[in-house]
Design a protein around this motif. Structure first.
Motif, PDB file in Angstrom:
ATOM      1  N   ILE A   1       0.832  -1.204   0.000  1.00  0.00           N
ATOM      2  CA  ILE A   1       0.000   0.000   0.000  1.00  0.00           C
ATOM      3  C   ILE A   1       0.867   1.254   0.000  1.00  0.00           C
ATOM      4  CG2 ILE A   1      -1.580   1.390   1.411  1.00  0.00           C
ATOM      5  CD1 ILE A   1      -2.944  -1.189   2.245  1.00  0.00           C
TER       6      ILE A   1
ATOM      7  N   SER B   1       1.000   3.582  -3.267  1.00  0.00           N
ATOM      8  CA  SER B   1       0.405   4.919  -3.134  1.00  0.00           C
ATOM      9  C   SER B   1       1.385   6.000  -3.564  1.00  0.00           C
ATOM     10  CB  SER B   1      -0.052   5.160  -1.700  1.00  0.00           C
ATOM     11  OG  SER B   1      -1.075   4.277  -1.350  1.00  0.00           O
TER      12      SER B   1
ATOM     13  N   TRP C   1       1.716   5.713  -7.378  1.00  0.00           N
ATOM     14  CA  TRP C   1       0.488   6.197  -8.009  1.00  0.00           C
ATOM     15  C   TRP C   1       0.412   7.726  -7.968  1.00  0.00           C
ATOM     16  CZ3 TRP C   1      -5.022   4.857  -5.796  1.00  0.00           C
ATOM     17  CH2 TRP C   1      -5.998   5.294  -6.675  1.00  0.00           C
ATOM     18  N   ALA C   2       0.758   8.320  -6.828  1.00  0.00           N
ATOM     19  CA  ALA C   2       0.728   9.786  -6.712  1.00  0.00           C
ATOM     20  C   ALA C   2       1.771  10.422  -7.626  1.00  0.00           C
ATOM     21  CB  ALA C   2       0.957  10.200  -5.267  1.00  0.00           C
TER      22      ALA C   2
ATOM     23  N   THR D   1      -6.568   1.151  -8.618  1.00  0.00           N
ATOM     24  CA  THR D   1      -6.925   0.349  -7.445  1.00  0.00           C
ATOM     25  C   THR D   1      -7.110  -1.124  -7.813  1.00  0.00           C
ATOM     26  OG1 THR D   1      -9.245   0.946  -7.740  1.00  0.00           O
ATOM     27  CG2 THR D   1      -7.968   2.254  -6.201  1.00  0.00           C
TER      28      THR D   1
ATOM     29  N   LEU E   1      -3.674  -2.378  -7.759  1.00  0.00           N
ATOM     30  CA  LEU E   1      -3.305  -2.493  -6.352  1.00  0.00           C
ATOM     31  C   LEU E   1      -3.883  -3.764  -5.742  1.00  0.00           C
ATOM     32  CD1 LEU E   1      -2.132  -1.276  -3.721  1.00  0.00           C
ATOM     33  CD2 LEU E   1      -4.320  -0.120  -3.431  1.00  0.00           C
TER      34      LEU E   1
ATOM     35  N   GLY F   1      -6.300   0.074   1.151  1.00  0.00           N
ATOM     36  CA  GLY F   1      -5.292   0.601   0.227  1.00  0.00           C
ATOM     37  C   GLY F   1      -5.885   1.519  -0.830  1.00  0.00           C
TER      38      GLY F   1
ATOM     39  N   VAL G   1      -6.458   4.793   1.014  1.00  0.00           N
ATOM     40  CA  VAL G   1      -5.173   5.460   1.262  1.00  0.00           C
ATOM     41  C   VAL G   1      -4.580   6.003  -0.033  1.00  0.00           C
ATOM     42  CG1 VAL G   1      -2.771   5.051   1.980  1.00  0.00           C
ATOM     43  CG2 VAL G   1      -4.662   4.181   3.364  1.00  0.00           C
ATOM     44  N   GLY G   2      -4.641   5.221  -1.094  1.00  0.00           N
ATOM     45  CA  GLY G   2      -4.110   5.673  -2.379  1.00  0.00           C
ATOM     46  C   GLY G   2      -4.833   6.900  -2.901  1.00  0.00           C
ATOM     47  N   ASN G   3      -6.148   6.909  -2.785  1.00  0.00           N
ATOM     48  CA  ASN G   3      -6.908   8.083  -3.226  1.00  0.00           C
ATOM     49  C   ASN G   3      -6.602   9.310  -2.376  1.00  0.00           C
ATOM     50  OD1 ASN G   3      -8.465   7.342  -5.533  1.00  0.00           O
ATOM     51  ND2 ASN G   3      -9.681   6.015  -4.213  1.00  0.00           N
TER      52      ASN G   3
ATOM     53  N   VAL H   1      -3.706   9.919  -0.847  1.00  0.00           N
ATOM     54  CA  VAL H   1      -2.357  10.376  -1.203  1.00  0.00           C
ATOM     55  C   VAL H   1      -2.364  11.094  -2.554  1.00  0.00           C
ATOM     56  CG1 VAL H   1      -0.015   9.592  -1.761  1.00  0.00           C
ATOM     57  CG2 VAL H   1      -1.194   8.664   0.222  1.00  0.00           C
ATOM     58  N   VAL H   2      -3.108  10.561  -3.524  1.00  0.00           N
ATOM     59  CA  VAL H   2      -3.180  11.221  -4.836  1.00  0.00           C
ATOM     60  C   VAL H   2      -3.860  12.569  -4.717  1.00  0.00           C
ATOM     61  CG1 VAL H   2      -4.235  11.061  -7.125  1.00  0.00           C
ATOM     62  CG2 VAL H   2      -3.051   9.102  -6.178  1.00  0.00           C
TER      63      VAL H   2
END
Length: 182
Positions: free
Chosen positions: A49, A53, A56-57, A71, A74, A104, A107-109, A111-112
């Motif tokens: 994750i 992340s 991805w960002a 995702t 991911l 995840g 969290v990824g969204n 961070v982006v």
């Protein structure tokens, strides 16, 4: 009639039936069960994750586009990591992988969104992430998360669950099957 086996040149060799028989013992069964590790699967999922992340960002900011389908990727990576690190055989590992994939995706969204906000405000992403409070969550869910993000997160969780369980060799499967019969 003859007992001679008629081997045709066109016949494909059977790879799924070995010539020797496979003997399994209680030691093989216990070794399979002892290799399972929920903690290893969880730690591996968290590491994926974090790394994903950040990647991805960075990709989204570099290309100035947000990719909600990441995702799904991911989810696949988390499923493979849970399979490798957890070596699980039962239902706990797919459930854990699906839960980790949903967390995840969130969290990824975050961070982006923080990376894009940081670029607009001329700040660092870490500054934006440290400034998150309970008052920013409703705004985040209203303005950033769309129904497409939710659908992609659910598909990512399903894919993570699909890939989470360990693949067994023939001998391992036989040992596990005999253990379940007892």
């Amino acid at each position: 009639m003859t007992n001679k086996v008629n081997k045709s040149v066109l016949r494909i060799r059977k790879r799924h039936t070995p010539a020797e028989t496979i003997e399994v013992s209680a030691r093989d069964r216990s070794r399979l069960l002892q290799q399972q590790s929920l903690r290893g699967a969880l730690i591996g999922g968290v590491i994926v994750i974090i790394l994903f992340s950040v990647l991805w960002a960075m990709t989204s900011v570099l290309l100035d586009r947000i990719f909600p389908w990441m995702t799904v990727v991911l989810g696949m990576l988390i499923g493979l990591t849970v399979r490798r690190a957890g070596r699980g055989l039962d239902w706990r590992f797919p459930v854990l992988a699906a839960a980790i994939a949903l967390i995840g995706a969130l969290v990824g969204n975050v961070v982006v969104a923080a990376a894009f906000t940081a670029e607009d405000m001329e700040r660092t992403t870490f500054t934006i992430l440290r400034a998150i409070t309970s008052l920013t969550w409703p705004v985040f869910f209203d303005e950033v998360i769309s129904s497409a993000d939710i659908v992609f997160a659910l598909f990512g969780a399903a894919i993570a669950a699909f890939y989470a369980n360990r693949r067994l060799s023939r001998a391992e499967y036989l040992a596990l099957h005999k253990w379940q019969e007892d």
